[in-house]
Design a protein around this motif. Sequence first.
Motif, PDB file in Angstrom:
ATOM      1  N   TYR A 282       0.849  -1.201   0.000  1.00 23.87           N
ATOM      2  CA  TYR A 282       0.000   0.000   0.000  1.00 23.87           C
ATOM      3  C   TYR A 282       0.885   1.252   0.000  1.00 23.87           C
ATOM      4  O   TYR A 282       0.845   2.076   0.912  1.00 23.87           O
ATOM      5  CB  TYR A 282      -0.953   0.005   1.196  1.00 23.87           C
ATOM      6  N   TYR A 283       1.676   1.405  -1.059  1.00 23.13           N
ATOM      7  CA  TYR A 283       2.716   2.438  -1.097  1.00 23.13           C
ATOM      8  C   TYR A 283       2.152   3.857  -1.136  1.00 23.13           C
ATOM      9  O   TYR A 283       2.888   4.813  -0.884  1.00 23.13           O
ATOM     10  CB  TYR A 283       3.644   2.199  -2.283  1.00 23.13           C
ATOM     11  N   SER A 284       0.877   4.009  -1.451  1.00 22.81           N
ATOM     12  CA  SER A 284       0.288   5.350  -1.391  1.00 22.81           C
ATOM     13  C   SER A 284       0.381   5.908   0.024  1.00 22.81           C
ATOM     14  O   SER A 284       0.440   7.125   0.218  1.00 22.81           O
ATOM     15  CB  SER A 284      -1.171   5.324  -1.852  1.00 22.81           C
ATOM     16  N   ARG A 285       0.411   5.018   1.024  1.00 24.55           N
ATOM     17  CA  ARG A 285       0.570   5.485   2.407  1.00 24.55           C
ATOM     18  C   ARG A 285       1.898   6.210   2.572  1.00 24.55           C
ATOM     19  O   ARG A 285       1.976   7.255   3.237  1.00 24.55           O
ATOM     20  CB  ARG A 285       0.506   4.306   3.385  1.00 24.55           C
ATOM     21  N   ALA A 286       2.959   5.682   1.993  1.00 24.54           N
ATOM     22  CA  ALA A 286       4.279   6.305   2.107  1.00 24.54           C
ATOM     23  C   ALA A 286       4.322   7.637   1.368  1.00 24.54           C
ATOM     24  O   ALA A 286       4.897   8.619   1.864  1.00 24.54           O
ATOM     25  CB  ALA A 286       5.349   5.357   1.578  1.00 24.54           C
ATOM     26  N   ARG A 287       3.717   7.674   0.183  1.00 25.03           N
ATOM     27  CA  ARG A 287       3.705   8.933  -0.571  1.00 25.03           C
ATOM     28  C   ARG A 287       2.893   9.996   0.169  1.00 25.03           C
ATOM     29  O   ARG A 287       3.296  11.165   0.244  1.00 25.03           O
ATOM     30  CB  ARG A 287       3.136   8.698  -1.974  1.00 25.03           C
ATOM     31  N   ASN A 288       1.750   9.591   0.732  1.00 21.25           N
ATOM     32  CA  ASN A 288       0.939  10.539   1.510  1.00 21.25           C
ATOM     33  C   ASN A 288       1.666  10.985   2.771  1.00 21.25           C
ATOM     34  O   ASN A 288       1.561  12.143   3.194  1.00 21.25           O
ATOM     35  CB  ASN A 288      -0.401   9.908   1.879  1.00 21.25           C
ATOM     36  N   LEU A 289       2.385  10.054   3.394  1.00 18.39           N
ATOM     37  CA  LEU A 289       3.159  10.359   4.598  1.00 18.39           C
ATOM     38  C   LEU A 289       4.155  11.481   4.302  1.00 18.39           C
ATOM     39  O   LEU A 289       4.261  12.465   5.052  1.00 18.39           O
ATOM     40  CB  LEU A 289       3.893   9.097   5.051  1.00 18.39           C
ATOM     41  N   HIS A 290       4.875  11.323   3.199  1.00 14.73           N
ATOM     42  CA  HIS A 290       5.879  12.309   2.817  1.00 14.73           C
ATOM     43  C   HIS A 290       5.233  13.650   2.475  1.00 14.73           C
ATOM     44  O   HIS A 290       5.714  14.719   2.901  1.00 14.73           O
ATOM     45  CB  HIS A 290       6.665  11.766   1.622  1.00 14.73           C
ATOM     46  N   ALA A 291       4.132  13.609   1.723  1.00  9.25           N
ATOM     47  CA  ALA A 291       3.433  14.846   1.338  1.00  9.25           C
ATOM     48  C   ALA A 291       2.898  15.578   2.558  1.00  9.25           C
ATOM     49  O   ALA A 291       2.969  16.818   2.646  1.00  9.25           O
ATOM     50  CB  ALA A 291       2.298  14.521   0.369  1.00  9.25           C
TER      51      ALA A 291
END
Length: 346
Positions: A78-87
């Motif tokens: 669920y890599y969108s979690r990591a991208r959202n985390l960074h954003a």
Amino acid sequence: MTFSNSLINWYLQNKRDLPWRKTTDSYVIWLSEIILQQTRVAQGLPYFESFVSNFPSVFDLANAQEEQVLKLWQGLGYYSRARNLHATAKHVVGELNGVFPTTYDQLIKLKGIGSYTASAIASFSVNENVAVLDGNVFRVLSRYYKVENDLSIASTKKIFQQLANEILPIQDAQTYNQAIMEFGALQCVPKSPNCSICILADSCAALQYKLVHSLPIKSKKIKVTNRYFNYVVFEDLEHKTIVHKRIEKGIWQNLYEFPLVESHAILSESEIVKLIKDRFSSTFKITNYTVLTDFEIIHKLSHQKLHIQFIKVSINAVLFNGVTVNALNKIPFPVVIHNFIERHFS
């Protein structure tokens, strides 16, 4: 003793010793909550420790390169979690002066934070009087109060939210929210719970009506799509290969992969070779094809089943933008490709 008091008493005697329970820092709690979405505690714990170690403050996370964040996330899914985390970290630093929010109304505005996560962070950091609703809570409430509404129907959440709000202890939301989630994780588990030792056995409606194994009700089934990935692993005269970033939206966005030929079904070796010849022979002088049959796998995602093959293709040239084996170890890949690299490039 009330339902909420019983759960709190149970929790104080049975809670797990977890690092995010030893802080009221909303940034650290946020990290734990995002990492633990769709993830078991045992799997998420080392990732949490790695993120806290590498990014001890929201400034550290905001200033990191996305590839570093994705590499640390590698294998968690669920890599969108990591991208959202960074954003979100960038937003907090850039727009909120680096002060991570603590109230529900502030938190719910942040990218990647929904109602449950906002409630959890707010109650755990400042004891805000908001009730959490996650899978564990749905299950406990559904069984104890015999709520037979279908969770796949959107309106059902409002019913559970109203119930959760009614039984929330006004002065101790923090402990109670931890307690009911822990109770669902350790005692009131999805399959074969040991109801004989349950502290709520005498008053649990599902146990009384023999509905423990049928509650909660969730009738909607996820449609799973089959996809067929044929990864082309080039090797040049210097043993370098080609990878590129997967930029299109969908699975594995911004992670790296080998050149991909996607087909509509599983292909035979001759069909794969023909497809690669048609696609790449005008670009490279290909000398050999090897279908790596020892690494044909099925990789299951929430809505997709990926049938993956790797084909090693030797070329009689030196790749201008070729990647060395050592460089591969620093690049974020989907875990299935990472595992392939570990086996075939180590």
